[in-house]
Design a protein around this motif. Structure first.
Motif, PDB file in Angstrom:
ATOM      1  N   UNK A  29      -5.111   5.624  -2.621  1.00  0.00           N
ATOM      2  CA  UNK A  29      -4.120   6.297  -2.651  1.00  0.00           C
ATOM      3  C   UNK A  29      -3.360   6.529  -1.268  1.00  0.00           C
ATOM      4  N   UNK A  30      -2.110   5.967  -0.969  1.00  0.00           N
ATOM      5  CA  UNK A  30      -1.486   6.020   0.143  1.00  0.00           C
ATOM      6  C   UNK A  30      -0.291   7.247   0.131  1.00  0.00           C
ATOM      7  N   UNK A  31      -0.564   7.922   1.139  1.00  0.00           N
ATOM      8  CA  UNK A  31       0.712   8.727   1.107  1.00  0.00           C
ATOM      9  C   UNK A  31       1.687   8.197   2.284  1.00  0.00           C
ATOM     10  N   UNK A  32       2.974   7.980   1.720  1.00  0.00           N
ATOM     11  CA  UNK A  32       4.168   7.357   2.325  1.00  0.00           C
ATOM     12  C   UNK A  32       4.822   8.156   3.520  1.00  0.00           C
ATOM     13  N   UNK A  34       3.253  10.666   5.391  1.00  0.00           N
ATOM     14  CA  UNK A  34       2.444  10.941   6.782  1.00  0.00           C
ATOM     15  C   UNK A  34       1.391   9.626   7.106  1.00  0.00           C
ATOM     16  N   UNK A  35       1.031   8.658   6.030  1.00  0.00           N
ATOM     17  CA  UNK A  35       0.236   7.681   6.544  1.00  0.00           C
ATOM     18  C   UNK A  35      -1.016   7.896   6.068  1.00  0.00           C
ATOM     19  N   UNK A  36      -1.473   9.162   5.257  1.00  0.00           N
ATOM     20  CA  UNK A  36      -2.822   9.247   5.252  1.00  0.00           C
ATOM     21  C   UNK A  36      -3.328   8.472   3.874  1.00  0.00           C
ATOM     22  N   UNK A  37      -4.539   7.973   3.858  1.00  0.00           N
ATOM     23  CA  UNK A  37      -5.162   7.353   2.849  1.00  0.00           C
ATOM     24  C   UNK A  37      -6.227   8.118   2.033  1.00  0.00           C
ATOM     25  N   UNK A  38      -6.025   8.465   0.855  1.00  0.00           N
ATOM     26  CA  UNK A  38      -6.681   9.231   0.057  1.00  0.00           C
ATOM     27  C   UNK A  38      -7.736   8.280  -0.947  1.00  0.00           C
ATOM     28  N   UNK A  39      -8.940   8.551  -0.780  1.00  0.00           N
ATOM     29  CA  UNK A  39      -9.829   7.928  -1.672  1.00  0.00           C
ATOM     30  C   UNK A  39     -10.132   8.073  -2.944  1.00  0.00           C
ATOM     31  N   UNK A  40     -10.102   9.520  -3.232  1.00  0.00           N
ATOM     32  CA  UNK A  40     -10.337   9.732  -4.729  1.00  0.00           C
ATOM     33  C   UNK A  40      -8.913  10.332  -5.431  1.00  0.00           C
ATOM     34  N   UNK A  41      -8.651  10.042  -6.717  1.00  0.00           N
ATOM     35  CA  UNK A  41      -7.567  10.450  -7.316  1.00  0.00           C
ATOM     36  C   UNK A  41      -7.413  11.871  -7.406  1.00  0.00           C
ATOM     37  N   UNK A  42      -8.472  12.690  -7.725  1.00  0.00           N
ATOM     38  CA  UNK A  42      -8.404  14.050  -7.924  1.00  0.00           C
ATOM     39  C   UNK A  42      -8.196  14.758  -6.839  1.00  0.00           C
ATOM     40  N   UNK A  43      -8.025  14.209  -5.534  1.00  0.00           N
ATOM     41  CA  UNK A  43      -7.687  14.930  -4.532  1.00  0.00           C
ATOM     42  C   UNK A  43      -6.165  14.929  -4.018  1.00  0.00           C
ATOM     43  N   UNK A  44      -5.266  13.848  -4.682  1.00  0.00           N
ATOM     44  CA  UNK A  44      -4.191  13.655  -4.634  1.00  0.00           C
ATOM     45  C   UNK A  44      -3.206  14.671  -4.734  1.00  0.00           C
TER      46      UNK A  44
END
Length: 64
Positions: A29-32, A34-44
């Motif tokens: 998952x990519x935050x548009x 700040x540009x951070x990439x999140x690997x686990x859905x439960x952290x979004x």
């Protein structure tokens, strides 16, 4: 806004003439904002933007 993206990882297996490349597809998952990439859905839902990306503004070209 957080967007779901696909990630790809490839590796080679085998020796000499029997080599083959396998490509695995994953999800991240990519935050548009700040540009951070999140690997686990439960952290979004817990994501807070710490360093927003500043928009790039091009100067107006001079008129000739």
């Amino acid at each position: 806004m957080i967007r779901k993206i696909r990630t790809f990882y490839g590796k080679k297996k085998g020796q000499h003439g029997t080599k083959e490349t396998t490509v695995s597809m994953g999800v991240a998952w990519l935050c548009e904002k700040c540009g951070e990439v999140i690997l686990y859905e439960h952290l979004t839902p817990k994501h807070f933007c710490k360093r927003p990306i500043t928009p790039l503004v091009y100067p107006e070209p001079p008129e000739s």
